[in-house]
Enzyme design. Sequence first.
Site, PDB file in Angstrom:
ATOM      1  N   CYS A 147      55.130 -23.512   7.739  1.00 41.53           N
ATOM      2  CA  CYS A 147      53.768 -23.526   8.282  1.00 41.53           C
ATOM      3  C   CYS A 147      53.605 -22.630   9.502  1.00 41.53           C
ATOM      4  O   CYS A 147      52.486 -22.365   9.934  1.00 41.53           O
ATOM      5  CB  CYS A 147      53.353 -24.954   8.623  1.00 41.53           C
ATOM      6  SG  CYS A 147      53.496 -26.059   7.220  1.00 41.53           S
ATOM      7  N   HIS A 172      47.656 -24.597  13.410  1.00 46.03           N
ATOM      8  CA  HIS A 172      47.933 -24.960  12.010  1.00 46.03           C
ATOM      9  C   HIS A 172      47.209 -26.256  11.628  1.00 46.03           C
ATOM     10  O   HIS A 172      47.283 -27.259  12.324  1.00 46.03           O
ATOM     11  CB  HIS A 172      49.446 -25.107  11.815  1.00 46.03           C
ATOM     12  CG  HIS A 172      49.820 -25.732  10.509  1.00 46.03           C
ATOM     13  ND1 HIS A 172      49.272 -25.324   9.310  1.00 46.03           N
ATOM     14  CD2 HIS A 172      50.673 -26.755  10.214  1.00 46.03           C
ATOM     15  CE1 HIS A 172      49.778 -26.059   8.336  1.00 46.03           C
ATOM     16  NE2 HIS A 172      50.608 -26.936   8.853  1.00 46.03           N
ATOM     17  N   ASN A 178      46.152 -29.238   3.841  1.00 45.50           N
ATOM     18  CA  ASN A 178      47.156 -28.473   4.593  1.00 45.50           C
ATOM     19  C   ASN A 178      47.686 -27.372   3.678  1.00 45.50           C
ATOM     20  O   ASN A 178      48.370 -27.643   2.694  1.00 45.50           O
ATOM     21  CB  ASN A 178      48.262 -29.455   5.014  1.00 45.50           C
ATOM     22  CG  ASN A 178      49.420 -28.800   5.735  1.00 45.50           C
ATOM     23  OD1 ASN A 178      49.614 -27.589   5.652  1.00 45.50           O
ATOM     24  ND2 ASN A 178      50.214 -29.600   6.419  1.00 45.50           N
TER      25      ASN A 178
HETATM   26  O1  UT7 Z   1      52.332 -28.838   7.756  1.00 46.47           O
HETATM   27  C1  UT7 Z   1      53.308 -29.324   8.617  1.00 46.47           C
HETATM   28  C2  UT7 Z   1      54.014 -30.480   8.122  1.00 46.47           C
HETATM   29  N1  UT7 Z   1      53.265 -31.680   7.866  1.00 46.47           N
HETATM   30  C3  UT7 Z   1      52.587 -32.419   8.789  1.00 46.47           C
HETATM   31  O2  UT7 Z   1      52.274 -31.993   9.866  1.00 46.47           O
HETATM   32  C4  UT7 Z   1      52.273 -33.840   8.417  1.00 46.47           C
HETATM   33  C5  UT7 Z   1      52.495 -34.785   9.583  1.00 46.47           C
HETATM   34  N2  UT7 Z   1      52.360 -36.166   9.207  1.00 46.47           N
HETATM   35  C6  UT7 Z   1      51.193 -36.739   8.825  1.00 46.47           C
HETATM   36  O3  UT7 Z   1      50.186 -36.070   8.739  1.00 46.47           O
HETATM   37  C7  UT7 Z   1      51.164 -38.223   8.606  1.00 46.47           C
HETATM   38  O4  UT7 Z   1      52.396 -38.788   8.966  1.00 46.47           O
HETATM   39  C8  UT7 Z   1      50.816 -38.648   7.137  1.00 46.47           C
HETATM   40  C9  UT7 Z   1      49.378 -38.277   6.816  1.00 46.47           C
HETATM   41  C10 UT7 Z   1      51.744 -37.967   6.145  1.00 46.47           C
HETATM   42  C11 UT7 Z   1      50.946 -40.149   6.991  1.00 46.47           C
HETATM   43  O5  UT7 Z   1      50.128 -40.802   7.918  1.00 46.47           O
HETATM   44  P1  UT7 Z   1      50.709 -41.938   8.873  1.00 46.47           P
HETATM   45  O6  UT7 Z   1      49.608 -42.383   9.721  1.00 46.47           O
HETATM   46  O7  UT7 Z   1      51.940 -41.397   9.550  1.00 46.47           O
HETATM   47  O8  UT7 Z   1      51.080 -43.056   7.837  1.00 46.47           O
HETATM   48  P2  UT7 Z   1      52.399 -43.942   7.772  1.00 46.47           P
HETATM   49  O9  UT7 Z   1      53.411 -43.250   6.929  1.00 46.47           O
HETATM   50  O10 UT7 Z   1      52.761 -44.416   9.141  1.00 46.47           O
HETATM   51  O11 UT7 Z   1      51.866 -45.200   6.975  1.00 46.47           O
HETATM   52  C12 UT7 Z   1      50.924 -46.131   7.556  1.00 46.47           C
HETATM   53  C13 UT7 Z   1      50.532 -47.158   6.520  1.00 46.47           C
HETATM   54  C14 UT7 Z   1      51.732 -47.790   5.806  1.00 46.47           C
HETATM   55  O12 UT7 Z   1      51.339 -49.122   5.460  1.00 46.47           O
HETATM   56  P3  UT7 Z   1      51.789 -50.380   6.359  1.00 46.47           P
HETATM   57  O13 UT7 Z   1      53.290 -50.310   6.376  1.00 46.47           O
HETATM   58  O14 UT7 Z   1      51.201 -50.124   7.709  1.00 46.47           O
HETATM   59  O15 UT7 Z   1      51.209 -51.534   5.636  1.00 46.47           O
HETATM   60  C15 UT7 Z   1      51.866 -46.979   4.558  1.00 46.47           C
HETATM   61  O16 UT7 Z   1      52.493 -47.698   3.513  1.00 46.47           O
HETATM   62  O17 UT7 Z   1      49.759 -46.534   5.486  1.00 46.47           O
HETATM   63  C16 UT7 Z   1      50.432 -46.677   4.226  1.00 46.47           C
HETATM   64  N3  UT7 Z   1      50.274 -45.417   3.521  1.00 46.47           N
HETATM   65  C17 UT7 Z   1      49.237 -45.145   2.722  1.00 46.47           C
HETATM   66  N4  UT7 Z   1      48.185 -45.893   2.337  1.00 46.47           N
HETATM   67  C18 UT7 Z   1      47.276 -45.320   1.499  1.00 46.47           C
HETATM   68  C19 UT7 Z   1      51.055 -44.314   3.596  1.00 46.47           C
HETATM   69  N5  UT7 Z   1      50.555 -43.332   2.844  1.00 46.47           N
HETATM   70  C20 UT7 Z   1      49.423 -43.829   2.293  1.00 46.47           C
HETATM   71  C21 UT7 Z   1      48.448 -43.284   1.426  1.00 46.47           C
HETATM   72  N6  UT7 Z   1      47.407 -44.064   1.056  1.00 46.47           N
HETATM   73  N7  UT7 Z   1      48.520 -42.022   0.954  1.00 46.47           N
END
Ligand code: UT7
Length: 321
Positions: free
Chosen positions: A111, A246, A276
């Site tokens: 990226c 980015h 992204n």
């Molecule tokens: O391009 C450069 C590289 N990439 C990035 O910069 C990405 C950086 N990371 C992110 O953007 C975020 O970490 C994500 C969008 C990938 C994920 O968001 P998050 O707020 O970090 O979610 P999380 O993994 O902490 O999950 C929070 C909750 C969990 O549920 P509980 O344990 O709180 O009940 C997950 O199981 O959300 C749940 N969850 C989802 N729910 C619905 C995780 N992914 C999803 C989903 N849909 N797609």
Amino acid sequence: MSAVICGTGSYAPAYQMNNDEIAKLVETNDAWIRERTGIRQRHIAKTETTTYMAAQAAGRALENAGISPEEIELIIVATLSSDVILPCTACEVQREIGAKRAACFDMNAACSGFTLAYNMADAFFEAGQYQTALIVAAEKLSGLTDWTDRNTCILFGDGAGAAVLKKGKGRHYFSVTHSDGEKGWALTCKNRLAVTGKEPLSREYFIDMNGQEIFKFAVRKVPELIREILRENNVEQEEITWFVVHQANCRILESVAKHLGEPSWKFPMNLQHYGNTSSASIPILLDEMNRQGKLKKGDRILIAGFGAGLTWSGNILDWEM
Ligand code: UT7
């Protein structure tokens, strides 16, 4: 004597996939994706190849710059999703647009790719080797995405952006780049086979991401990067018109703006429409801003990329169009 942008172009595949369609593939929903990422839809290449998107964006940038392909001396394509390993995408773009004189090569800095391509072209200018370059960032991430993994498939989109650079007469800015290979495990892709999807691939060949680790890295390192770029160049933060960062997640952009005490409008965002697009996100956004007339001559733009490697990189450019 920094590089100046004299034309921009971009291309996004015709097919637009909204969050409801993703919710048919994995357990997620539109509200969650919008709230956690800001993304509403992304463009997905059904028929377009990485080379096609790159050449389209390149052609539009040349047209915008009003120069002929023969004037281009250097083509750098930043991509992590080339259609084939050989020939490189930059040579394919050369053939497609007829830039017969250009020296061409690809680079992969994930990226951070566009930012590093800009820095590299600028370094060639500084060394006195070239005066005119075309830098392109093109990604077909859909071919590397595991469409059963809700951690990644909600995030990525396909597209390409390009800029024509000329050696400018104005001030030279110093770029900043950092890497941390120790954290490479946080965002990987083992695929060397088929972005075109022709091979039967096991899941380990797709993009695998520890989202929280990358999120923490980005919100900590991007403000540090921006402050370092400003310090290295003796530029005050208030002298920057736009921070073009980015487009990974709206919460990352908002957090960086808050860390720096800047209003969020100074961090333009278009990820709601594209997702992204990795290396392509910065040039697609620059092209959109250019064509919407948002960029004014004399604007000082700080570009900053971050991502797999891990890598983070940025620079300052004065808008002279
Ligand atoms: O391009 C450069 C590289 N990439 C990035 O910069 C990405 C950086 N990371 C992110 O953007 C975020 O970490 C994500 C969008 C990938 C994920 O968001 P998050 O707020 O970090 O979610 P999380 O993994 O902490 O999950 C929070 C909750 C969990 O549920 P509980 O344990 O709180 O009940 C997950 O199981 O959300 C749940 N969850 C989802 N729910 C619905 C995780 N992914 C999803 C989903 N849909 N797609």
